[in-house]
Design a protein around this motif. Structure first.
Motif, short mmCIF file in Angstrom:
data_model
loop_
_atom_site.label_atom_id
_atom_site.label_comp_id
_atom_site.label_asym_id
_atom_site.label_seq_id
_atom_site.Cartn_x
_atom_site.Cartn_y
_atom_site.Cartn_z
N ALA A 145 0.85 -1.19 0.00
CA ALA A 145 0.00 0.00 0.00
C ALA A 145 0.89 1.23 0.00
O ALA A 145 1.86 1.31 0.76
CB ALA A 145 -0.93 -0.01 1.21
N GLY A 146 0.57 2.19 -0.86
CA GLY A 146 1.35 3.41 -0.94
C GLY A 146 0.82 4.31 -2.05
O GLY A 146 -0.25 4.07 -2.62
N ASN A 147 1.57 5.36 -2.34
CA ASN A 147 1.21 6.31 -3.39
C ASN A 147 2.19 6.15 -4.55
O ASN A 147 3.33 6.62 -4.47
CB ASN A 147 1.25 7.75 -2.86
N GLY A 150 3.28 9.48 -10.00
CA GLY A 150 2.49 9.81 -11.17
C GLY A 150 1.11 9.23 -11.17
O GLY A 150 0.46 9.16 -12.21
N SER A 151 0.60 8.81 -10.01
CA SER A 151 -0.71 8.18 -9.96
C SER A 151 -1.80 9.22 -10.15
O SER A 151 -1.75 10.32 -9.60
CB SER A 151 -0.90 7.47 -8.61
N THR A 152 -2.80 8.88 -10.95
CA THR A 152 -3.96 9.76 -11.17
C THR A 152 -5.05 9.51 -10.16
O THR A 152 -6.00 10.27 -10.07
CB THR A 152 -4.52 9.56 -12.59
N ALA A 153 -4.96 8.39 -9.41
CA ALA A 153 -5.97 8.07 -8.41
C ALA A 153 -5.67 8.87 -7.15
O ALA A 153 -4.53 9.11 -6.79
CB ALA A 153 -5.97 6.58 -8.10
N SER A 154 -6.73 9.30 -6.47
CA SER A 154 -6.57 10.06 -5.24
C SER A 154 -6.56 9.12 -4.06
O SER A 154 -7.39 8.23 -3.94
CB SER A 154 -7.72 11.07 -5.11
N GLY A 155 -5.58 9.30 -3.18
CA GLY A 155 -5.49 8.45 -2.00
C GLY A 155 -4.51 7.31 -2.20
O GLY A 155 -3.88 7.15 -3.24
N THR A 156 -4.39 6.49 -1.14
CA THR A 156 -3.47 5.36 -1.15
C THR A 156 -3.97 4.25 -2.06
O THR A 156 -5.16 3.95 -2.11
CB THR A 156 -3.32 4.82 0.27
N VAL A 157 -3.03 3.61 -2.78
CA VAL A 157 -3.35 2.51 -3.69
C VAL A 157 -2.83 1.22 -3.07
O VAL A 157 -1.70 1.16 -2.57
CB VAL A 157 -2.71 2.72 -5.08
N THR A 158 -3.67 0.16 -3.09
CA THR A 158 -3.29 -1.16 -2.58
C THR A 158 -3.26 -2.14 -3.74
O THR A 158 -4.17 -2.17 -4.56
CB THR A 158 -4.28 -1.64 -1.51
N ALA A 203 9.80 -2.91 -1.82
CA ALA A 203 8.48 -2.65 -1.24
C ALA A 203 8.55 -2.42 0.26
O ALA A 203 7.83 -1.57 0.80
CB ALA A 203 7.54 -3.82 -1.55
N SER A 204 9.43 -3.14 0.95
CA SER A 204 9.52 -2.98 2.40
C SER A 204 10.09 -1.62 2.78
O SER A 204 9.85 -1.13 3.89
CB SER A 204 10.39 -4.10 2.99
N ASN A 205 10.84 -0.98 1.87
CA ASN A 205 11.42 0.33 2.16
C ASN A 205 10.54 1.48 1.68
O ASN A 205 10.59 2.57 2.26
CB ASN A 205 12.81 0.45 1.51
N GLU A 206 9.76 1.27 0.61
CA GLU A 206 9.02 2.37 -0.01
C GLU A 206 7.51 2.27 0.20
O GLU A 206 6.80 3.21 -0.16
CB GLU A 206 9.32 2.40 -1.51
N ALA A 207 7.01 1.18 0.72
CA ALA A 207 5.56 1.02 0.88
C ALA A 207 5.28 0.24 2.15
O ALA A 207 6.19 -0.23 2.84
CB ALA A 207 4.96 0.31 -0.34
N ARG A 208 4.02 0.12 2.47
CA ARG A 208 3.59 -0.67 3.62
C ARG A 208 3.22 -2.07 3.15
O ARG A 208 2.55 -2.23 2.13
CB ARG A 208 2.40 -0.02 4.33
#
Length: 309
Positions: A145-147, A150-158, A203-208
């Motif tokens: 889970a993270g951002n 360049g994501s066009t979606a608002s909020g966190t993406v899983t 992923a462990s360093n840049e996301a949850r």
């Protein structure tokens, strides 16, 4: 007459008993010989040996084995002493090569990692570690889970990153728990290939990260589209399609606008027919008279009727 009959019967019984005794002795001797020739001296476990244990001299013994030998069975104690156990060996079972680590590989977690695979440590808590039920031998899916950039979606993406990953150890425990008791540990070690290890490290360093427990018999891999916070409030609609970059991450890009529609050509209208001209000569004078054709008269009638409506 009766005395002779009795003698014949007694003689027959004696002969039968003697024949039975001789036959029994022959069969017993043959069975014992077959038993001696079919048994083989092999190495068996003197106690239950778990994965990762280092075999000592008291852990194995030489015993008779009747029947066909298992492939890779060891015969001498020195062939097993000092080697690590890759897969559990129970009391009285033959010690085979496939359940042993290579000589010199030692014991512990490193000995049970198959060739070509890697063990990656992931820090967990009660939520990430599925409340302690992610134990050695379990199978899990890994969500991130993270951002994304360049994501066009608002909020966190899983998104589901990896599926059907085996847990090598829960903390320092590398033994499988047959009873399925929860174990709270700070770190779990996952068995992955080198490419998956790179993805998991990033992923462990840049996301949850979160582990999702799955049935070990369920081998099917699904392709969930992932979701974002904004889509949870829209009934769970899937996020827009995303493209994977060269580094393994995913980056959402705006879709190119559709091409403009081709211009619509106006229907061609046929030009009106030329009027009928009649020339009249009166001596030296000349005059012309124009008359409308039947088509022009019909068009004027149609226009007049439309105007009247």
């Amino acid at each position: 007459m009766k005395k002779r009959l009795v003698i014949v019967i007694v003689f027959a019984l004696v002969i039968s008993a003697a024949s039975s005794a001789v036959l029994y002795r022959l069969i017993s001797t043959q069975l014992a010989a077959n038993r001696e020739t079919s048994s083989t001296k092999i190495l068996v476990a003197a106690r239950n040996l778990g994965s990762g244990e280092l075999i000592k001299e008291v852990d194995v013994k030489v015993a008779d084995w009747n029947g066909p030998l298992l492939a890779g069975s060891l015969m001498k104690p020195e062939d097993a002493i000092g080697r690590g156990v890759v897969e559990a060996i129970y009391l009285g079972e033959p010690v085979v090569e496939t359940r042993m680590a290579a000589r010199g590989a030692g014991a512990g977690l490193a000995a049970i990692i198959p060739s070509g695979m890697r063990a990656v440590a992931v820090r967990v808590n009660d939520v990430v570690g599925v409340s302690g039920f992610a134990t050695a031998g379990s199978r899990v899916d890994i969500l991130i889970a993270g951002n994304p950039p360049g994501s066009t979606a608002s909020g966190t993406v899983t998104k589901t990153l990896l599926q059907n990953i085996e847990i090598l150890s829960a903390g320092q425990n590398i033994q499988k728990d047959a009873e399925g008791k929860p174990v709270t540990v700070p770190v779990v070690n996952l068995l992955v290939n080198p490419e998956q290890a790179e993805m998991l490290s990033l992923a462990s360093n840049e996301a949850r990260i979160q582990l999702i427990l799955r049935n070990p018999t369920d081998k099917e891999e699904t392709k969930p589209p992932g979701t974002a916070m904004a889509y949870l409030f829209r009934g769970g609609a899937p996020p827009p399609p995303s493209n994977s970059n060269a580094g393994g991450g995913q980056q959402n890009r705006r879709a190119a606008p559709p091409p403009p529609p081709p211009p619509v050509e106006a229907p061609k209208v046929a030009p009106p027919p030329p009027p009928i001209i009649v020339e009249v000569f009166h001596g030296v004078r000349k005059s012309e008279s124009k008359f409308k054709s039947d088509e022009e008269k019909q068009q004027e009638k149609e226009k007049a009727s439309e105007a009247a409506k």
